[in-house]
Design a protein around this motif. Structure first.
Motif, PDB file in Angstrom:
ATOM      1  N   SER A 145     118.855  16.110 -21.508  1.00 21.29           N
ATOM      2  CA  SER A 145     118.200  17.409 -20.517  1.00 21.29           C
ATOM      3  C   SER A 145     118.066  17.157 -19.031  1.00 21.29           C
ATOM      4  O   SER A 145     117.453  16.703 -18.042  1.00 21.29           O
ATOM      5  CB  SER A 145     117.231  18.438 -21.288  1.00 21.29           C
ATOM      6  N   LEU A 146     118.525  18.710 -18.914  1.00 16.18           N
ATOM      7  CA  LEU A 146     118.630  19.120 -17.035  1.00 16.18           C
ATOM      8  C   LEU A 146     116.952  20.022 -16.404  1.00 16.18           C
ATOM      9  O   LEU A 146     117.484  20.660 -17.257  1.00 16.18           O
ATOM     10  CB  LEU A 146     119.595  19.155 -16.108  1.00 16.18           C
ATOM     11  N   THR A 166     116.020  13.910 -18.299  1.00 20.56           N
ATOM     12  CA  THR A 166     115.200  13.351 -19.090  1.00 20.56           C
ATOM     13  C   THR A 166     116.217  12.650 -20.667  1.00 20.56           C
ATOM     14  O   THR A 166     117.352  13.826 -20.328  1.00 20.56           O
ATOM     15  CB  THR A 166     114.338  13.899 -20.316  1.00 20.56           C
ATOM     16  N   PRO A 167     116.576  11.481 -20.888  1.00 22.07           N
ATOM     17  CA  PRO A 167     117.380  10.732 -21.413  1.00 22.07           C
ATOM     18  C   PRO A 167     117.123  11.408 -23.072  1.00 22.07           C
ATOM     19  O   PRO A 167     116.556  12.261 -23.547  1.00 22.07           O
ATOM     20  CB  PRO A 167     116.870   9.824 -21.607  1.00 22.07           C
ATOM     21  N   VAL A 199     125.277  13.359 -12.139  1.00 22.72           N
ATOM     22  CA  VAL A 199     124.424  12.696 -12.780  1.00 22.72           C
ATOM     23  C   VAL A 199     124.014  12.539 -14.728  1.00 22.72           C
ATOM     24  O   VAL A 199     123.994  11.167 -15.534  1.00 22.72           O
ATOM     25  CB  VAL A 199     123.308  13.068 -12.056  1.00 22.72           C
ATOM     26  N   ALA A 200     124.144  14.257 -15.165  1.00 18.67           N
ATOM     27  CA  ALA A 200     123.694  14.173 -16.311  1.00 18.67           C
ATOM     28  C   ALA A 200     124.718  13.081 -16.891  1.00 18.67           C
ATOM     29  O   ALA A 200     124.601  12.713 -18.460  1.00 18.67           O
ATOM     30  CB  ALA A 200     123.198  15.901 -16.907  1.00 18.67           C
ATOM     31  N   MET A 215     116.139   6.582 -19.099  1.00 15.47           N
ATOM     32  CA  MET A 215     115.546   6.688 -18.596  1.00 15.47           C
ATOM     33  C   MET A 215     115.206   7.948 -18.233  1.00 15.47           C
ATOM     34  O   MET A 215     116.031   8.972 -18.112  1.00 15.47           O
ATOM     35  CB  MET A 215     115.787   6.157 -16.952  1.00 15.47           C
ATOM     36  N   ILE A 216     114.581   8.720 -17.024  1.00 18.33           N
ATOM     37  CA  ILE A 216     114.432   9.319 -16.973  1.00 18.33           C
ATOM     38  C   ILE A 216     114.464   9.080 -14.600  1.00 18.33           C
ATOM     39  O   ILE A 216     114.895   9.082 -14.426  1.00 18.33           O
ATOM     40  CB  ILE A 216     112.444   9.979 -16.219  1.00 18.33           C
TER      41      ILE A 216
END
Length: 393
Positions: A145-146, A166-167, A199-200, A215-216
């Motif tokens: 999630s972003l 968050t993964p 990134v996501a 990872m965060i």
């Protein structure tokens, strides 16, 4: 009652018909059978534009050779009746930006709804085929999630905005995760890495492959003159500046403890040096090297992507005042990875060379990765995909 029901039926039918007709008119006349761009199996790409009145048409793409003036190269499209067409040579496996030039006026491709902002410009984009580009696409894998979050920065006496990844499974799990702080370049903001950097998509895909630990990832706004990305703060729709007054002042580095404090108070983040990484591109690379040395026992993993160095020699800040001794302290505290990536044609190549000499002079161990190309998102996305698998081992 029956008459009212019949009237309402015809009224709704009329409105639906008008809506459908209006929706149909969104399509430009003559373009219904067109698709642009079309990525072919060999990674050649065909562009088509419906512009019957235009005298000239060009595709302006970031994969084309740069002219001496620094303006992006362009290739002429060929007219075929009412249409203009151009097919590129085979392209690399990557994400590309482009625009269309009609009679000297630069516009977005009307057939491509996929757009992204880079500083103050909006470009169309497309993704080619191949292993590297596959990492930038949304795949059928578990997704993280972003989130856009506001945090208090007591050091700067302001509320600021950042983006956090968050993964997959974070909301269901109770365990804690390591954290990567990922910093953008000059002209960017907290939306640069999620959009241009993909990134996501990269994290989702590499975590699914098992090559990267969950990872965060924290992506703050590196321009402390702004609290958030353009249009996302109380400043409203202000003119976007590439070089804001805070660049090179050390204020971002001085206030970085506020970012860490927010993350470790609001997320299940591991609170130890071996579970923290920091990396950044260009200006964000400078922020990374100065922040990590200013906080010498905070990060075990450091990544410099086409990193700048001092961007304001007149600025006074504790971040710069004792940098050489801070760097030695960072070396003495030990690191698991100090990773440096630079393109052979990067305008900061000499800057990077001088900085590596400084590291060599104090026997600071690092990994150096030299790639083709210059100061581009193509390189920074590539570096991220190579840096991530080395973290938190």
């Amino acid at each position: 009652m029956l008459k009212k029901s019949i009237f309402l039926f015809f009224l709704l039918g009329s409105l639906f018909a008008q809506s459908a007709h209006s929706q149909e008119n969104i399509n430009l006349e003559g373009t219904k059978s067109l698709r642009s761009p079309q990525v072919h199996a060999d990674n050649t790409v065909t562009f088509q534009v419906f512009a019957p009145q235009a005298k000239t048409a060009y595709i302006v793409g970031n994969w084309m050779e740069r002219e001496a003036s620094g303006k992006a190269g362009k290739q002429a499209m060929q007219k075929d009746g009412s249409y203009w067409k151009y097919t590129s040579p085979p392209l690399a496996s990557d994400l590309f930006l482009y625009s269309v030039e009609l009679d000297g006026v630069t516009v977005n491709d009307p057939l491509n709804v996929y757009q992204v902002r880079d500083v103050a410009n909006i470009f169309n984009y497309f993704v080619t085929e191949g292993p590297q580009a596959d990492l930038y696409q949304v795949q059928d894998v578990p997704h993280g999630s972003l989130s856009k979050r506001w945090y208090a920065s007591p050091t700067l006496n302001m509320e600021r905005r950042l983006t956090i990844y968050t993964p997959p499974g974070y909301e269901r799990e109770k365990k804690s995760y390591p954290v990567l702080y990922l910093l953008h370049g000059m002209g960017g903001d907290e939306e640069a890495w999620p959009t241009l950097g993909r990134v996501a998509q990269i994290l989702d895909n590499l975590i699914a492959k098992g090559t990267v630990k969950p990872m965060i990832v924290v992506m703050p706004n590196g321009h402390v003159a702004n609290s958030a990305a353009p249009g996302e703060s109380s400043k409203g729709q202000y003119a976007i500046q590439f070089f804001t007054p805070d660049v090179g002042t050390g204020k971002m580095e001085e206030s970085f403890k506020d970012v860490i404090a927010f993350v470790e108070s609001n997320y299940r983040a591991k609170k130890e040096k071996k579970a923290r990484a920091i990396a950044g591109l260009s200006m964000g690379g400078a922020h990374t090297l100065f922040t990590s040395s200013y906080m010498p026992d905070t990060f075990d993993y450091v990544g410099l992507f086409s990193a700048a160095f001092r961007m304001n020699d007149k600025a006074k800040s504790p971040v710069f005042d004792d940098f050489e001794n801070n760097l030695i302290k960072q070396r003495d505290h030990g690191l698991k990875l100090y990773w440096i990536g630079m393109g052979k044609d990067d305008f900061l190549y000499k800057t990077g060379e001088e900085y590596r000499k400084k590291l060599d002079g104090i026997d600071m161990k690092y990994v150096y990765r030299e790639s083709e190309g210059g100061h581009t998102w193509a390189n920074w996305r590539l570096y991220l995909t190579e840096f991530l698998p080395q973290l938190f081992k």
